[in-house]
Write a protein that holds these residues in place. Structure first.
Motif, PDB file in Angstrom:
ATOM      1  N   MET A 294       8.984   8.261  11.083  1.00 17.09           N
ATOM      2  CA  MET A 294       8.343   7.516  10.022  1.00 17.09           C
ATOM      3  C   MET A 294       7.250   8.365   9.357  1.00 17.09           C
ATOM      4  N   ALA A 295       6.455   9.052  10.195  1.00 17.22           N
ATOM      5  CA  ALA A 295       5.370   9.873   9.655  1.00 17.22           C
ATOM      6  C   ALA A 295       5.928  10.999   8.790  1.00 17.22           C
ATOM      7  N   ARG A 296       7.027  11.604   9.234  1.00 20.22           N
ATOM      8  CA  ARG A 296       7.621  12.695   8.444  1.00 20.22           C
ATOM      9  C   ARG A 296       8.167  12.188   7.115  1.00 20.22           C
ATOM     10  N   ALA A 297       8.806  11.041   7.127  1.00 20.85           N
ATOM     11  CA  ALA A 297       9.340  10.473   5.889  1.00 20.85           C
ATOM     12  C   ALA A 297       8.199  10.155   4.918  1.00 20.85           C
ATOM     13  N   LEU A 298       7.129   9.626   5.448  1.00 22.27           N
ATOM     14  CA  LEU A 298       5.953   9.332   4.620  1.00 22.27           C
ATOM     15  C   LEU A 298       5.360  10.612   4.051  1.00 22.27           C
ATOM     16  N   PHE A 299       5.208  11.621   4.902  1.00 25.18           N
ATOM     17  CA  PHE A 299       4.660  12.901   4.465  1.00 25.18           C
ATOM     18  C   PHE A 299       5.533  13.517   3.374  1.00 25.18           C
ATOM     19  N   GLN A 300       6.851  13.450   3.545  1.00 27.47           N
ATOM     20  CA  GLN A 300       7.772  14.006   2.546  1.00 27.47           C
ATOM     21  C   GLN A 300       7.606  13.301   1.204  1.00 27.47           C
ATOM     22  N   ARG A 301       7.453  11.992   1.243  1.00 30.80           N
ATOM     23  CA  ARG A 301       7.281  11.251  -0.010  1.00 30.80           C
ATOM     24  C   ARG A 301       5.955  11.606  -0.686  1.00 30.80           C
ATOM     25  N   VAL A 302       4.888  11.696   0.096  1.00 31.60           N
ATOM     26  CA  VAL A 302       3.556  11.932  -0.479  1.00 31.60           C
ATOM     27  C   VAL A 302       3.376  13.391  -0.888  1.00 31.60           C
ATOM     28  N   GLU A 303       3.710  14.300  -0.001  1.00 30.68           N
ATOM     29  CA  GLU A 303       3.473  15.726  -0.276  1.00 30.68           C
ATOM     30  C   GLU A 303       4.634  16.389  -1.013  1.00 30.68           C
ATOM     31  N   GLY A 304       5.859  16.035  -0.670  1.00 30.94           N
ATOM     32  CA  GLY A 304       7.023  16.670  -1.293  1.00 30.94           C
ATOM     33  C   GLY A 304       7.391  16.064  -2.631  1.00 30.94           C
ATOM     34  N   MET A 305       7.454  14.740  -2.650  1.00 28.84           N
ATOM     35  CA  MET A 305       7.878  14.033  -3.858  1.00 28.84           C
ATOM     36  C   MET A 305       6.697  13.615  -4.734  1.00 28.84           C
ATOM     37  N   LYS A 306       5.474  13.859  -4.243  1.00 25.83           N
ATOM     38  CA  LYS A 306       4.237  13.557  -4.977  1.00 25.83           C
ATOM     39  C   LYS A 306       4.097  12.073  -5.336  1.00 25.83           C
ATOM     40  N   GLN A 307       4.580  11.202  -4.443  1.00 24.38           N
ATOM     41  CA  GLN A 307       4.387   9.768  -4.641  1.00 24.38           C
ATOM     42  C   GLN A 307       2.973   9.393  -4.209  1.00 24.38           C
ATOM     43  N   PRO A 308       2.363   8.446  -4.880  1.00 21.41           N
ATOM     44  CA  PRO A 308       1.081   7.946  -4.392  1.00 21.41           C
ATOM     45  C   PRO A 308       1.286   7.324  -2.997  1.00 21.41           C
ATOM     46  N   PRO A 309       0.314   7.482  -2.101  1.00 15.63           N
ATOM     47  CA  PRO A 309       0.475   6.942  -0.751  1.00 15.63           C
ATOM     48  C   PRO A 309       0.806   5.443  -0.713  1.00 15.63           C
ATOM     49  N   GLU A 310       0.233   4.662  -1.631  1.00 10.89           N
ATOM     50  CA  GLU A 310       0.516   3.229  -1.664  1.00 10.89           C
ATOM     51  C   GLU A 310       1.991   2.966  -1.948  1.00 10.89           C
ATOM     52  N   LEU A 311       2.563   3.700  -2.890  1.00  9.32           N
ATOM     53  CA  LEU A 311       3.970   3.530  -3.248  1.00  9.32           C
ATOM     54  C   LEU A 311       4.875   4.003  -2.116  1.00  9.32           C
ATOM     55  N   ALA A 312       4.529   5.117  -1.512  1.00  7.85           N
ATOM     56  CA  ALA A 312       5.321   5.635  -0.391  1.00  7.85           C
ATOM     57  C   ALA A 312       5.313   4.656   0.779  1.00  7.85           C
ATOM     58  N   ALA A 313       4.157   4.077   1.063  1.00 14.27           N
ATOM     59  CA  ALA A 313       4.063   3.103   2.151  1.00 14.27           C
ATOM     60  C   ALA A 313       4.927   1.881   1.846  1.00 14.27           C
ATOM     61  N   ARG A 314       4.850   1.411   0.641  1.00 15.16           N
ATOM     62  CA  ARG A 314       5.652   0.246   0.251  1.00 15.16           C
ATOM     63  C   ARG A 314       7.140   0.554   0.357  1.00 15.16           C
ATOM     64  N   ALA A 315       7.558   1.749  -0.067  1.00 16.09           N
ATOM     65  CA  ALA A 315       8.965   2.133  -0.009  1.00 16.09           C
ATOM     66  C   ALA A 315       9.462   2.200   1.438  1.00 16.09           C
ATOM     67  N   LEU A 316       8.584   2.503   2.363  1.00 16.98           N
ATOM     68  CA  LEU A 316       8.959   2.592   3.778  1.00 16.98           C
ATOM     69  C   LEU A 316       8.647   1.294   4.537  1.00 16.98           C
ATOM     70  N   SER A 317       8.222   0.279   3.815  1.00 17.15           N
ATOM     71  CA  SER A 317       7.922  -1.039   4.389  1.00 17.15           C
ATOM     72  C   SER A 317       6.851  -0.988   5.468  1.00 17.15           C
ATOM     73  N   ILE A 318       5.799  -0.219   5.190  1.00 16.39           N
ATOM     74  CA  ILE A 318       4.646  -0.201   6.098  1.00 16.39           C
ATOM     75  C   ILE A 318       3.388  -0.471   5.284  1.00 16.39           C
ATOM     76  N   GLY A 319       2.358  -0.914   5.961  1.00  8.91           N
ATOM     77  CA  GLY A 319       1.098  -1.190   5.285  1.00  8.91           C
ATOM     78  C   GLY A 319       0.377   0.095   4.909  1.00  8.91           C
TER      79      GLY A 319
END
Length: 67
Positions: free
Chosen positions: A1-26
């Motif tokens: 989960m942490a790696r997927a979040l990191f990839q979205r935030v750092e790799g795909m440049k998604q805002p952390p709020e959007l990345a969290a929502r996409a992964l269904s976590i707070g």
């Protein structure tokens, strides 16, 4: 989960709020996971960088506070 979040935030440049929502976590959980993963990555980087140095070189190296 942490790696997927990191990839979205750092790799795909998604805002952390959007990345969290996409992964269904707070957002608080996402911030905690990102901080932990970033700390682990920084520690791993230091270990890799120091791996080629002898223990004498790293032991005798002066820190800025030592002077």
């Amino acid at each position: 989960m942490a790696r997927a979040l990191f990839q979205r935030v750092e790799g795909m440049k998604q805002p952390p709020e959007l990345a969290a929502r996409a992964l269904s976590i707070g957002f608080g959980d996402a911030a905690y996971l990102l901080a932990g993963l970033r700390k682990d990555l920084a520690q791993d980087l230091v270990h890799v960088m120091l791996a080629g140095r002898s223990s004498i070189e790293t032991t005798n190296q002066k820190e800025p506070d030592d002077e």
